[in-house]
Design a protein around this motif. Structure first.
Motif, mmCIF file in Angstrom:
data_model
loop_
_atom_site.group_PDB
_atom_site.id
_atom_site.type_symbol
_atom_site.label_atom_id
_atom_site.label_comp_id
_atom_site.label_asym_id
_atom_site.label_seq_id
_atom_site.Cartn_x
_atom_site.Cartn_y
_atom_site.Cartn_z
ATOM 1 N N SER A 24 0.922 -1.068 -0.055
ATOM 2 C CA SER A 24 -0.007 0.001 -0.058
ATOM 3 C C SER A 24 0.776 1.197 0.064
ATOM 4 O O SER A 24 0.660 1.987 -0.914
ATOM 5 C CB SER A 24 -0.933 0.078 1.278
ATOM 6 O OG SER A 24 -1.583 -1.106 1.361
ATOM 7 N N ASN A 80 -5.226 -8.178 -10.161
ATOM 8 C CA ASN A 80 -6.267 -8.107 -9.003
ATOM 9 C C ASN A 80 -7.504 -7.256 -9.829
ATOM 10 O O ASN A 80 -7.318 -6.090 -10.026
ATOM 11 C CB ASN A 80 -5.940 -7.199 -7.808
ATOM 12 C CG ASN A 80 -6.913 -7.072 -6.697
ATOM 13 O OD1 ASN A 80 -7.992 -7.764 -6.969
ATOM 14 N ND2 ASN A 80 -6.730 -6.533 -5.570
ATOM 15 N N TYR A 125 0.637 -10.372 -5.993
ATOM 16 C CA TYR A 125 0.289 -11.908 -6.241
ATOM 17 C C TYR A 125 1.155 -12.721 -6.966
ATOM 18 O O TYR A 125 0.710 -13.945 -7.190
ATOM 19 C CB TYR A 125 -1.219 -12.052 -6.871
ATOM 20 C CG TYR A 125 -2.204 -10.902 -5.795
ATOM 21 C CD1 TYR A 125 -2.903 -11.453 -4.882
ATOM 22 C CD2 TYR A 125 -2.532 -9.578 -6.354
ATOM 23 C CE1 TYR A 125 -3.654 -10.598 -3.900
ATOM 24 C CE2 TYR A 125 -3.231 -8.876 -5.522
ATOM 25 C CZ TYR A 125 -3.813 -9.373 -4.439
ATOM 26 O OH TYR A 125 -4.760 -8.608 -3.663
ATOM 27 N N SER A 165 4.801 -7.328 -1.529
ATOM 28 C CA SER A 165 4.803 -7.479 -0.186
ATOM 29 C C SER A 165 4.823 -8.876 0.029
ATOM 30 O O SER A 165 4.645 -9.918 -0.693
ATOM 31 C CB SER A 165 3.974 -6.668 0.604
ATOM 32 O OG SER A 165 2.677 -7.244 0.631
ATOM 33 N N ARG A 204 3.617 -5.880 7.494
ATOM 34 C CA ARG A 204 3.801 -4.838 6.667
ATOM 35 C C ARG A 204 5.173 -4.812 5.887
ATOM 36 O O ARG A 204 5.724 -3.751 5.777
ATOM 37 C CB ARG A 204 3.512 -3.420 7.405
ATOM 38 C CG ARG A 204 2.520 -3.520 8.257
ATOM 39 C CD ARG A 204 1.116 -3.753 7.760
ATOM 40 N NE ARG A 204 0.838 -2.950 6.518
ATOM 41 C CZ ARG A 204 0.239 -3.611 5.280
ATOM 42 N NH1 ARG A 204 0.016 -4.984 5.354
ATOM 43 N NH2 ARG A 204 -0.111 -2.874 4.495
HETATM 44 C C1 LIG Z 1 -2.445 -4.849 -6.081
HETATM 45 C C2 LIG Z 1 -2.573 -4.592 -4.678
HETATM 46 N N1 LIG Z 1 -1.497 -3.911 -4.068
HETATM 47 C C3 LIG Z 1 -1.375 -3.589 -2.846
HETATM 48 C C4 LIG Z 1 -2.271 -4.196 -1.937
HETATM 49 C C5 LIG Z 1 -2.224 -3.881 -0.306
HETATM 50 O O1 LIG Z 1 -0.901 -4.861 0.102
HETATM 51 P P1 LIG Z 1 -0.372 -4.612 1.357
HETATM 52 O O2 LIG Z 1 -1.379 -5.454 2.256
HETATM 53 O O3 LIG Z 1 0.933 -5.337 1.348
HETATM 54 O O4 LIG Z 1 -0.130 -3.186 1.951
HETATM 55 C C6 LIG Z 1 -3.372 -4.926 -2.452
HETATM 56 C C7 LIG Z 1 -4.225 -5.484 -1.362
HETATM 57 O O5 LIG Z 1 -5.524 -6.035 -2.030
HETATM 58 C C8 LIG Z 1 -3.541 -5.238 -3.880
HETATM 59 O O6 LIG Z 1 -4.287 -5.909 -4.293
#
Ligand SMILES: Cc1ncc(COP(=O)(O)O)c(C=O)c1O
Length: 351
Positions: free
Chosen positions: A69, A143, A174, A198, A209
């Motif tokens: 994120s 996603n 993913y 991540s 995190r």
């Molecule tokens: C494409 C994508 N990026 C980032 C995230 C968030 O990831 P994180 O929990 O590592 O912050 C998500 C969560 O659904 C996601 O689908």
């Protein structure tokens, strides 16, 4: 995100896109492995090295971030100015669009079509790019559909971006769900690629995190400086735990693989029996994005929650209201019961 945090919880929660949480008790951690404070300035060296080794890059290309994120937010803010054009896949993870808009960028979209199993047609990207495009954004695996973007497509998008003097941001959170079939990160395809990822989704380690950005060294330095404004120093115990998780990634991966293999088989059995859902046979990944052939997906989600204590993500959050996103990463007993309940709700809807 508000919906995910406040409304998605249910006894049979198929709304989560990641693996069921990995427990601290299942990691070989001793209290003396942890410390509250530590030498973390522009990265904690052991963690920088562990991420770099995992990704096959040098440490000067790695920016540690508070989950993907924060990685996405930093990557978008470091590459976009107000008024710049950003070209983002549709459908996608909603927060990528929201963050780009927050920066003041002008968001344009290119389609990933259900009829084409959500593959990217690079002609759509080519058509949408303009001299003002600074960034092209996509996810791999995708996603919400888990579709994979192959290397040829990524190379073509890289060439389109280079030509426009833009960069390509690929969310690879993913990608490890392909396990031994996972290709190398798109980072290796050229300096125009920026990657975020991540340990959250495929490894069930959201609470650590442990996220990162891969970028060419000059951009990586700029992102570190931007991070000084926002997150500055990370939680050191989490950095130490992330190092331990990365040392034990094979163990964590084996559990993820076993869980997903079992749930994939159950899900494909379920899909084979449903002629009211339109989705390809599920090959890999943690999420599926079927279309309801008849009936209203919003009503289905309401019915599922109220009568069957089960949640899936309504497609409206991806701008595709006749779809639902189903997570395959929860514990098998929950998943098996959840899809059975989904079947009952679909039957109710067709009556
Ligand atoms: C494409 C994508 N990026 C980032 C995230 C968030 O990831 P994180 O929990 O590592 O912050 C998500 C969560 O659904 C996601 O689908």
């Amino acid at each position: 995100m508000v919906w995910a945090k406040t409304c998605s919880h249910a006894p049979f929660n198929l709304a989560n896109s990641g693996l069921a949480g990995y427990s601290l008790a299942d990691l070989p951690v001793r209290i003396e492995d942890l410390e509250i404070n530590g030498p973390s300035y522009y990265g904690y060296e052991p963690l920088q090295k562990a991420i770099a080794e995992k990704c096959g890059v040098t440490t000067d290309c790695v920016v540690a971030a508070n989950g993907a994120s924060m990685g996405n937010f930093l990557a978008l803010t470091a590459t976009l100015e107000p008024g710049d054009e950003v070209l983002i896949e549709h459908p996608t993870y909603e927060l990528l669009v929201d963050a780009a808009q927050y920066v003041g960028a002008e968001v344009k979209r290119f389609p990933r079509r259900p009829a084409d199993d959500f593959r990217i047609d690079t002609r759509d990207v080519e058509l949408a790019v303009t001299p003002r495009t600074r960034l092209i954004v996509l996810t791999n695996l995708h996603n919400p559909s888990s579709a994979m973007v192959d290397e040829t497509t990524l190379r073509t998008i890289g060439a389109i971006a280079r030509q426009a003097q833009a960069r390509v941001l690929v969310g690879e959170i993913y990608l490890d769900a392909l396990f031994e079939d996972a290709p190398a990160s798109a980072f290796h395809l050229g300096s125009e690629f920026i990657i975020t990822s991540s340990l959250t989704k495929v490894y069930g380690l959201s609470g650590l995190r442990c996220g990162w950005i891969l970028a060419e060294p000059e951009l990586a330095r700029r992102i570190w400086r931007l991070n000084d404004l926002i997150a500055n120093i990370p939680a050191h115990p989490a950095e130490r735990l992330s190092c331990i998780a990365l040392e034990n990634l094979d163990l964590i991966r084996r559990r993820a693989r076993a869980l997903l293999d079992t749930n994939h088989a159950l899900f494909n059995g379920f899909l084979a029996e449903r002629d009211d859902l339109d989705a390809p046979i599920f090959g890999s990944g943690t999420i599926s994005f079927p279309r309801l052939k008849t009936g209203n997906a919003e009503r289905l989600c309401g019915l599922l929650r109220e009568k069957y204590e089960t949640s899936v993500v309504p497609g409206k959050f991806f701008g595709m209201p006749d779809h639902i996103r189903i997570g395959l990463g929860c514990e098998t007993e929950v998943f098996a019961e959840g899809i059975q309940r989904l079947g009952k709700a679909l039957n109710d809807l067709s009556r």
